[in-house]
Design a protein around this motif. Sequence first.
Motif, PDB file in Angstrom:
ATOM      1  N   ASP A   1      54.210  46.457  52.688  1.00 50.92           N
ATOM      2  CA  ASP A   1      54.150  46.219  54.127  1.00 50.92           C
ATOM      3  C   ASP A   1      52.728  46.253  54.664  1.00 50.92           C
ATOM      4  O   ASP A   1      52.484  45.919  55.817  1.00 50.92           O
ATOM      5  CB  ASP A   1      55.039  47.208  54.879  1.00 50.92           C
ATOM      6  CG  ASP A   1      54.676  48.662  54.577  1.00 50.92           C
ATOM      7  OD1 ASP A   1      53.648  48.901  53.900  1.00 50.92           O
ATOM      8  OD2 ASP A   1      55.425  49.559  55.016  1.00 50.92           O
ATOM      9  N   ARG A   2      51.751  46.671  53.834  1.00 50.00           N
ATOM     10  CA  ARG A   2      50.352  46.672  54.261  1.00 50.00           C
ATOM     11  C   ARG A   2      49.576  45.476  53.669  1.00 50.00           C
ATOM     12  O   ARG A   2      48.374  45.342  53.865  1.00 50.00           O
ATOM     13  CB  ARG A   2      49.669  47.967  53.818  1.00 50.00           C
ATOM     14  CG  ARG A   2      50.089  49.200  54.645  1.00 50.00           C
ATOM     15  CD  ARG A   2      49.480  50.470  54.082  1.00 50.00           C
ATOM     16  NE  ARG A   2      48.054  50.303  53.811  1.00 50.00           N
ATOM     17  CZ  ARG A   2      47.355  51.070  52.954  1.00 50.00           C
ATOM     18  NH1 ARG A   2      47.979  52.035  52.289  1.00 50.00           N
ATOM     19  NH2 ARG A   2      46.061  50.869  52.771  1.00 50.00           N
TER      20      ARG A   2
ATOM     21  N   GLY B   1      50.512  35.508  59.030  1.00 48.69           N
ATOM     22  CA  GLY B   1      49.313  36.241  59.414  1.00 48.69           C
ATOM     23  C   GLY B   1      48.066  35.360  59.426  1.00 48.69           C
ATOM     24  O   GLY B   1      46.946  35.885  59.477  1.00 48.69           O
TER      25      GLY B   1
ATOM     26  N   VAL C   1      49.492  42.177  54.250  1.00 46.85           N
ATOM     27  CA  VAL C   1      48.852  41.230  55.167  1.00 46.85           C
ATOM     28  C   VAL C   1      47.664  41.866  55.875  1.00 46.85           C
ATOM     29  O   VAL C   1      46.570  41.291  55.939  1.00 46.85           O
ATOM     30  CB  VAL C   1      49.874  40.702  56.196  1.00 46.85           C
ATOM     31  CG1 VAL C   1      49.181  39.798  57.209  1.00 46.85           C
ATOM     32  CG2 VAL C   1      50.996  39.961  55.500  1.00 46.85           C
ATOM     33  N   SER C   2      47.835  43.065  56.393  1.00 45.37           N
ATOM     34  CA  SER C   2      46.756  43.715  57.143  1.00 45.37           C
ATOM     35  C   SER C   2      45.554  44.002  56.253  1.00 45.37           C
ATOM     36  O   SER C   2      44.398  43.839  56.677  1.00 45.37           O
ATOM     37  CB  SER C   2      47.258  45.001  57.796  1.00 45.37           C
ATOM     38  OG  SER C   2      47.741  45.912  56.807  1.00 45.37           O
ATOM     39  N   GLU C   3      45.793  44.440  55.015  1.00 46.61           N
ATOM     40  CA  GLU C   3      44.692  44.730  54.100  1.00 46.61           C
ATOM     41  C   GLU C   3      43.895  43.451  53.786  1.00 46.61           C
ATOM     42  O   GLU C   3      42.658  43.460  53.781  1.00 46.61           O
ATOM     43  CB  GLU C   3      45.232  45.333  52.803  1.00 46.61           C
ATOM     44  CG  GLU C   3      45.681  46.777  52.910  1.00 46.61           C
ATOM     45  CD  GLU C   3      44.508  47.727  53.126  1.00 46.61           C
ATOM     46  OE1 GLU C   3      43.421  47.472  52.561  1.00 46.61           O
ATOM     47  OE2 GLU C   3      44.671  48.696  53.885  1.00 46.61           O
TER      48      GLU C   3
ATOM     49  N   GLU D   1      54.870  35.694  54.648  1.00 42.62           N
ATOM     50  CA  GLU D   1      54.245  36.755  55.440  1.00 42.62           C
ATOM     51  C   GLU D   1      52.741  36.487  55.615  1.00 42.62           C
ATOM     52  O   GLU D   1      52.184  36.700  56.695  1.00 42.62           O
ATOM     53  CB  GLU D   1      54.460  38.103  54.763  1.00 42.62           C
ATOM     54  CG  GLU D   1      55.909  38.574  54.759  1.00 42.62           C
ATOM     55  CD  GLU D   1      56.108  39.848  53.939  1.00 42.62           C
ATOM     56  OE1 GLU D   1      55.091  40.530  53.658  1.00 42.62           O
ATOM     57  OE2 GLU D   1      57.251  40.156  53.570  1.00 42.62           O
TER      58      GLU D   1
ATOM     59  N   GLN E   1      43.742  40.703  55.612  1.00 35.20           N
ATOM     60  CA  GLN E   1      43.042  40.269  56.821  1.00 35.20           C
ATOM     61  C   GLN E   1      41.748  41.044  56.999  1.00 35.20           C
ATOM     62  O   GLN E   1      40.720  40.462  57.371  1.00 35.20           O
ATOM     63  CB  GLN E   1      43.947  40.449  58.044  1.00 35.20           C
ATOM     64  CG  GLN E   1      45.091  39.442  58.126  1.00 35.20           C
ATOM     65  CD  GLN E   1      46.036  39.733  59.268  1.00 35.20           C
ATOM     66  OE1 GLN E   1      46.167  40.895  59.703  1.00 35.20           O
ATOM     67  NE2 GLN E   1      46.734  38.703  59.727  1.00 35.20           N
ATOM     68  N   LYS E   2      41.779  42.346  56.721  1.00 33.38           N
ATOM     69  CA  LYS E   2      40.587  43.173  56.863  1.00 33.38           C
ATOM     70  C   LYS E   2      39.520  42.769  55.867  1.00 33.38           C
ATOM     71  O   LYS E   2      38.349  42.582  56.216  1.00 33.38           O
ATOM     72  CB  LYS E   2      40.960  44.649  56.662  1.00 33.38           C
ATOM     73  CG  LYS E   2      39.781  45.602  56.824  1.00 33.38           C
ATOM     74  CD  LYS E   2      40.232  47.047  56.730  1.00 33.38           C
ATOM     75  CE  LYS E   2      40.755  47.347  55.312  1.00 33.38           C
ATOM     76  NZ  LYS E   2      41.085  48.776  55.148  1.00 33.38           N
ATOM     77  N   HIS E   3      39.915  42.555  54.605  1.00 38.00           N
ATOM     78  CA  HIS E   3      38.947  42.157  53.576  1.00 38.00           C
ATOM     79  C   HIS E   3      38.349  40.775  53.867  1.00 38.00           C
ATOM     80  O   HIS E   3      37.134  40.567  53.701  1.00 38.00           O
ATOM     81  CB  HIS E   3      39.617  42.150  52.203  1.00 38.00           C
ATOM     82  CG  HIS E   3      39.887  43.513  51.661  1.00 38.00           C
ATOM     83  ND1 HIS E   3      38.902  44.465  51.461  1.00 38.00           N
ATOM     84  CD2 HIS E   3      41.059  44.106  51.251  1.00 38.00           C
ATOM     85  CE1 HIS E   3      39.434  45.571  50.965  1.00 38.00           C
ATOM     86  NE2 HIS E   3      40.750  45.379  50.825  1.00 38.00           N
TER      87      HIS E   3
END
Length: 1009
Positions: free
Chosen positions: A988-989, A930, A991-993, A926, A995-997
């Motif tokens: 499920d969060r 990303g 990858v997004s977390e 995953e 990427q943001k950091h």
Amino acid sequence: MGKKEGGRAISIGEECTRWKLTKSVFTIAVWRLLKCGGINGEAIGSDHSSSLDQLAQKAPKNATIIPDPTLNSTVEGAKLMSDVEERATLVVVLHKLLIGQPGIRPFLPFFLTEVLRLGISLELPSTVDDSAVLLGLVGSIYKVKAALESLEGVAVKEDSENGVAEAFGISQLTDTIALAKLKTSLQKFRLGDFGVTKEELAAIESSSAASVGIAAVSYYILSSLTHVADAVAAMSCEALLANTESFESDTYKQVFVHKSVADVASDLISILFSSKLINARKGGVDAEFIHSIPAAHGSLRDSIKHFAPRLRIDVNKVEISGKKKTSEATSAASPYSLLTSSLLSVLLSLWPNITDSYKRVTKILEFIRVEGKGSDVIGSNWEADIGESVRSLKDELQAAASKVAVTDNGRNEVLLSRDFSSAVETWRKLLAMELSVALAALAIRENAGKSSVQDAGKGPQTGDMPVADGNTKAGGKGTKGKDGSDKRKKEFVLGKGTEVVRRYIVAHLTEGGNGDSLDSGKMSVWSKDLDKLLNPSVPELKTLVSEIKKVVESNESRRLPKIAKGTRDFKPEQMAIREKAFGIIVSVFKRHGAVALDTPVFELRETLMGKYGEDSKLIYDLADQGGEILSLRYDLTVPFARYLAMNKVENMKRYHIARVYRRDNPAKGRYREFYQCDFDIAGAQYPSMIPDFEVLKVLTEMLDELDIGDYEVKLNHRKFLDGMLEICGVPSSKFRSICSAIDKLDKTPWEQVRKEMVEEKGLTAEVADKIGTLVQQRGSPLALLEELKREGSPFLDHSGSVAAMEELGTLFRYLKASKCINNIVFDLSLARGLDYYTGVIYEAVFKGTTQVGSIAAGGRYDNLVGMFSGKQVPAVGVSLGIERVFAIMEQQEQDRNKVVRTNQTEVMVVVLGRELTDVAIELVTELWAGKVKAEFVCIARAKLAKEITSALASGIPWMVIAGEDELKEGQVQLKNLEANEQTKIPRDRMVSELQKHLATSGQIPTVVQ
């Protein structure tokens, strides 16, 4: 039969030492001639009709047979050639007739072919030069004619044999059966065809067939035995328990050492690898005839290598039609004198091998006589005979040099070839003898080693010679018997290569290779067996050589391989710095609108030559493989100019980052393989000095952004430099050589440079002193230029210098406007040595503590493209020596005491439980999807702390931790390793977390803080 060529089967014994005799229109049967054993030939192919037709088309319509030219010339008391010598001569004559000029009738090649096939001796005289031998050949043709005429009406008994000459003998001209077969095979020709024409006589006499043929046979024998000689010498080393540490000397690892000598030393190490019989602590031999093996064998290899092409030329060379070789035509400048001088070189390199081998044989015999408990182990006649052969050969070799010269009686080339043959045969027999005595000595040592175990505890016996202490197992102290005796086993372990050789040879000995009942009779049998084995005519020798090569090529002795001098490997830490540097450099190039270009790593040699002045000697030439003559590229500028010319490109701004190669002496910061980063602007559409300014601006931007520290860019103008030399009175023919001397002023005091100019370059002291008053000036560009333009300056009276100062003034204004002039120094001693520079020249020098010399250089080269196309395309460029920049950057990282990151991993996924590998793969997949740089590992919970420590040490900023509890809840632990903060988030969060950091934290640093 042999391989196929042109649809016809051929068998020519190792292709007649790679002569390519298969080019002839017949399938010639020499066949085992050059395998030095027999003289028999295999049957020739039967389909000659088309070949004869081809010869017939070239033959004269009305050939005139001349009378026998030998009727009024006789050689009193001349001996006859040996069978091998005669057939070697005939083969070369036949070959040259078939590849030679028109005018040769089909009869003559066919006649010689049948003589060879049937094994008929033409009874050629054994004289000292080619002319007498070849004249005897012509006379023999007429003798055969007379012999065949005498067979008319005579009944000849049929013979059941197939007519091909056997290895056991040669039929003479008096052999009626052989002559009858010859007559039958030549029945398509008339007796009137027997004889030679003037053209054929000239072709035969100019062939030098006797000297070339005899030398070729001996060459083939010699080249077949070189690897065997290494193995035999290695076995002698073991037989003598010799000190062979010199084979591993650093002498053979230096840059300036003959490659063949270093190769032999390396091969000996491989052959003796694992041997317990060398370098004995006591009782071993430490002698020059051991230490000199690499030099002697290597020199011989080298001589053979250089003799081969000379021989190939003489075998295939045909004299100009109608030109008979005379003493005047074969002066010292003749190509044939080149063959004889090359032959003498091989002879002289063979002699040390013979003498050293004889000394080893003598030393081993001393051991055998003592250890064999009596002098009857080997007969004294055997040693005396070989000793006499060596002494006789020495006398022949001492006189060999004089035989190369032309004498009043003609040339002595045949005699020299025969001496060569004698020397090769002596060496071959000596090798067989050395191998015999080495085997005997090793058998004695092996039996002594076995008995030492059986006799342990009995104490030393009177008269026993010790098996060397060096043969005991390394590091082992043995065991003590009840009576206190040492039961330590004496190890008998041969080297990897010598064990292979010994096992193979013993299998081919009539009476086995053990030392039981060793006496002169058994030794004599061994010697005869080995004499047969070391004969290139037998396939067993080829198999033995193949086995030796396998051992050598396995390279097992070199436990740690080494890198070539002048090159280096780059560790992951170094590669991280390189990639960072390349990224900065490419970004600067692209910022200025350059496009990427790549060219081949090698060029035609003619492309590179004449472009680098005295540095042309540093060009790496590739070995000639029979095609184009190629060299590795010396820089990236000349290939760029070749590209522009070849593709008719007249406008281009390009960059090129690639390896270049220079045959330089390796030193700190100086390599033979290194990267260059080039930026060039080509085209005539630019205003004056704009491209020069931009190239210098690119250079200063690169060095500033690489952040290497203080540097300066020394700058000069080629026209200004040439004007200065002309003003001082230097001849134009010496401009480039004097520039080369001036260019050394950055490393050498003026006094030494002046001395070189006067004593080596040929300048007067007055001219050199004038140069000294001008060339040592340097300073701020604008200030020094203003001073040089003042009234009274000698440069104002020189048109080239005035033009150069105008260009420099414009350039300095542009550099000042771009705020980079503070890094520029106007230095009149800068004299870049490359021949292609025509305008501004410059060189960047690092001023920090790391001593690396020049780090970049370049200049204007308006005429280089025109050298290839004839159309001038002005160009200017700079080349960054990135290897030296790397050295500076690496030193900086060491001084900062920082650990360089070797990867760019952003997240380490840690799953607690080795059975949860599938889950770990799902999580990391995953992240990869990303575009997150991630790794994963499955560990026990107890090892989590260790994994965190490892990730921190590697500079990885984030970690995802998942155990059974987190996975059941559909969550993962997200840990900021640097801040030591950890939060639980839904899976499920994840990858997004991250990427943001990662977007917030920016680029991953290249060093670990």
